[in-house]
Design a protein around this motif. Structure first.
Motif, short mmCIF file in Angstrom:
data_model
loop_
_atom_site.label_atom_id
_atom_site.label_comp_id
_atom_site.label_asym_id
_atom_site.label_seq_id
_atom_site.Cartn_x
_atom_site.Cartn_y
_atom_site.Cartn_z
N GLY A 35 34.69 -79.24 -1.61
CA GLY A 35 33.50 -79.23 -2.43
C GLY A 35 32.28 -79.66 -1.63
N SER A 36 31.13 -79.66 -2.29
CA SER A 36 29.87 -79.96 -1.62
C SER A 36 29.57 -81.45 -1.53
CB SER A 36 28.71 -79.26 -2.34
OG SER A 36 28.64 -79.70 -3.70
N VAL A 37 30.27 -82.26 -2.33
CA VAL A 37 30.05 -83.71 -2.35
C VAL A 37 31.13 -84.40 -1.52
CG1 VAL A 37 29.91 -85.78 -3.77
CG2 VAL A 37 28.95 -83.63 -4.60
N THR A 38 30.71 -85.30 -0.65
CA THR A 38 31.67 -86.08 0.14
C THR A 38 31.54 -87.56 -0.19
OG1 THR A 38 31.65 -84.52 2.00
CG2 THR A 38 32.40 -86.76 2.46
N LEU A 39 32.65 -88.16 -0.57
CA LEU A 39 32.70 -89.59 -0.86
C LEU A 39 33.31 -90.28 0.35
CD1 LEU A 39 31.94 -91.33 -3.36
CD2 LEU A 39 34.38 -91.30 -3.97
N ILE A 65 36.98 -86.53 0.04
CA ILE A 65 37.09 -87.95 0.36
C ILE A 65 37.30 -88.07 1.86
CG2 ILE A 65 38.43 -90.07 0.14
CD1 ILE A 65 39.19 -89.26 -2.66
N LYS A 66 36.37 -88.72 2.53
CA LYS A 66 36.49 -88.99 3.95
C LYS A 66 36.90 -90.44 4.13
CE LYS A 66 33.90 -88.89 8.31
NZ LYS A 66 32.56 -88.68 8.92
N ASP A 227 23.30 -94.39 -7.18
CA ASP A 227 22.04 -93.81 -7.63
C ASP A 227 22.02 -92.29 -7.51
OD1 ASP A 227 21.02 -96.29 -8.24
OD2 ASP A 227 19.97 -96.53 -6.32
N ASP A 228 23.00 -91.75 -6.78
CA ASP A 228 23.12 -90.30 -6.62
C ASP A 228 24.05 -89.79 -7.74
OD1 ASP A 228 24.15 -87.74 -5.93
OD2 ASP A 228 23.77 -88.10 -3.81
N PRO A 229 23.55 -89.01 -8.70
CA PRO A 229 24.37 -88.57 -9.84
C PRO A 229 25.67 -87.88 -9.43
CG PRO A 229 22.07 -88.06 -10.25
CD PRO A 229 22.16 -88.51 -8.82
N LYS A 230 25.64 -87.06 -8.40
CA LYS A 230 26.85 -86.35 -7.99
C LYS A 230 27.86 -87.31 -7.37
CE LYS A 230 24.70 -81.84 -7.31
NZ LYS A 230 24.38 -80.74 -6.33
#
Length: 335
Positions: A35-39, A65-66, A227-230
């Motif tokens: 996906g485009s979001v990385t945690l 997840i990194k 603070d970042d909604p995604k």
């Protein structure tokens, strides 16, 4: 008859793994999901990643997840403050030290379990039989770790203070080496190190954290990530998976111990002992007033000792948005 590992063979694999991570450094351990979001998730060896993978909770991730691995909580929270890590798991004391140092951190989830794995260990041949005899003795502990407060609280319960002992601030790998080579008289530490020493017949328990410490562990996030909604949505999903995985451990102790053993290099009997003593007792609980008050007592203790530079209000460092319908923080851990 199952062959018993010699103590040196028992202690070596995990020590090498920790040494490979570097004193306060992290080691990347790969990425899961898509996906485009990385945690960016900070972990300790055999921690969240191992539990999630064993429970099958890393499947069908709609974000990445990194993983990064740290030797203990304090360096992990340094990375959270530096925005190198979005969220990570630590014990009950590192958030206090980080907050006291002015770090930008936020406690977003909590688990409550027993404190039997939090111990002060002494060598088998030590003359010490009770905590009061620690006066004048050298004790290894990781500064700012959960064991640090356990040491302070255990000494206080014995009528002593840090000024009465010789504290040697050492990260776990160095402390393990110092303890097993006889360079310190005692070691304040947590599981799986407790199980590692006991199963290896390298030492015995002088006292545990039961009735001394609060048995809490946390997930701590970077405010910028929240603070970042995604990213906040990814944090919410990650915490839900971690709660399910932790509950899974209680009913699959042997299965998880096998996975954990493979992940850490710990012998299976050490991993299983740690699971039974500590890890399987944890339940997800709410971040509530009793929890904040309990952590405030830790903060006040270190402030009084001048081990943190300023007084702090722990309530300023928590976010309750992920509580859901979790039970109170005072709910006993599983037996």
């Amino acid at each position: 008859m199952r062959r018993r590992l010699a103590p040196a063979a028992l202690l070596l694999p995990f020590a090498l793994l920790l040494t490979a991570c570097g004193g306060n450094a992290s080691a990347g351990t790969g990425t899961d999901g898509s996906g485009s979001v990385t945690l960016d998730v900070g972990d300790q060896k055999g921690g969240s990643e191992a539990i999630l993978r064993a429970a099958g909770e890393l499947e069908h991730l709609h974000y990445k997840i990194k993983w990064s691995t740290f030797t203990s909580g304090p360096p992990l929270l340094e990375a959270v403050n530096a925005k190198a890590v979005d969220i990570g798991g630590v014990g009950n004391t590192p958030p206090v030290f980080a907050a006291g140092a002015g770090s930008k951190i936020t406690v977003v989830a909590a688990w409550h379990g027993t404190s039997r794995g939090d111990t002060i260990l002494v060598p088998n041949d030590s003359p010490l039989t009770r905590p009061q005899q620690l006066k004048g003795r050298s004790i290894a502990v990781a500064q700012g770790s959960s064991a640090h407060y356990q040491l302070v609280a255990s000494l206080k319960a014995a009528g002593l203070s840090l000024a009465d002992v010789k504290v040697k601030y050492l990260q776990p790998a160095d402390a393990l080496a110092a303890f097993t080579s006889g360079k310190v008289d005692a070691w304040a530490v947590w599981d799986p190190y407790t199980s590692q020493i006991l199963q290896g017949r390298q030492g015995r328990v002088l006292t545990t954290g039961d009735g001394i410490t609060n048995g809490l562990t946390f997930q701590v996030a970077a405010p910028a990530a929240l603070d970042d909604p995604k990213k906040a949505a990814a944090v919410k999903d990650y915490l839900a998976r971690l709660r399910r995985a932790t509950a899974w451990v209680h009913d699959h102790q042997e299965e998880w111990a096998k996975v954990w053993s493979k992940d850490t290099g710990l012998p299976y009997d050490v991993a299983l002992a740690s699971v039974k003593r500590t890890n399987s007792t944890r339940i997800a609980v709410a971040i509530d007033k009793p929890l904040v008050a309990s952590e405030q007592r830790i903060a006040d203790a270190f402030s009084a000792l001048k081990l943190i530079p300023r007084k702090l209000d722990f309530a300023d460092f928590v976010d309750r948005r992920f509580n859901g319908d979790l039970p109170p923080s005072t709910t006993p851990g599983k037996g």
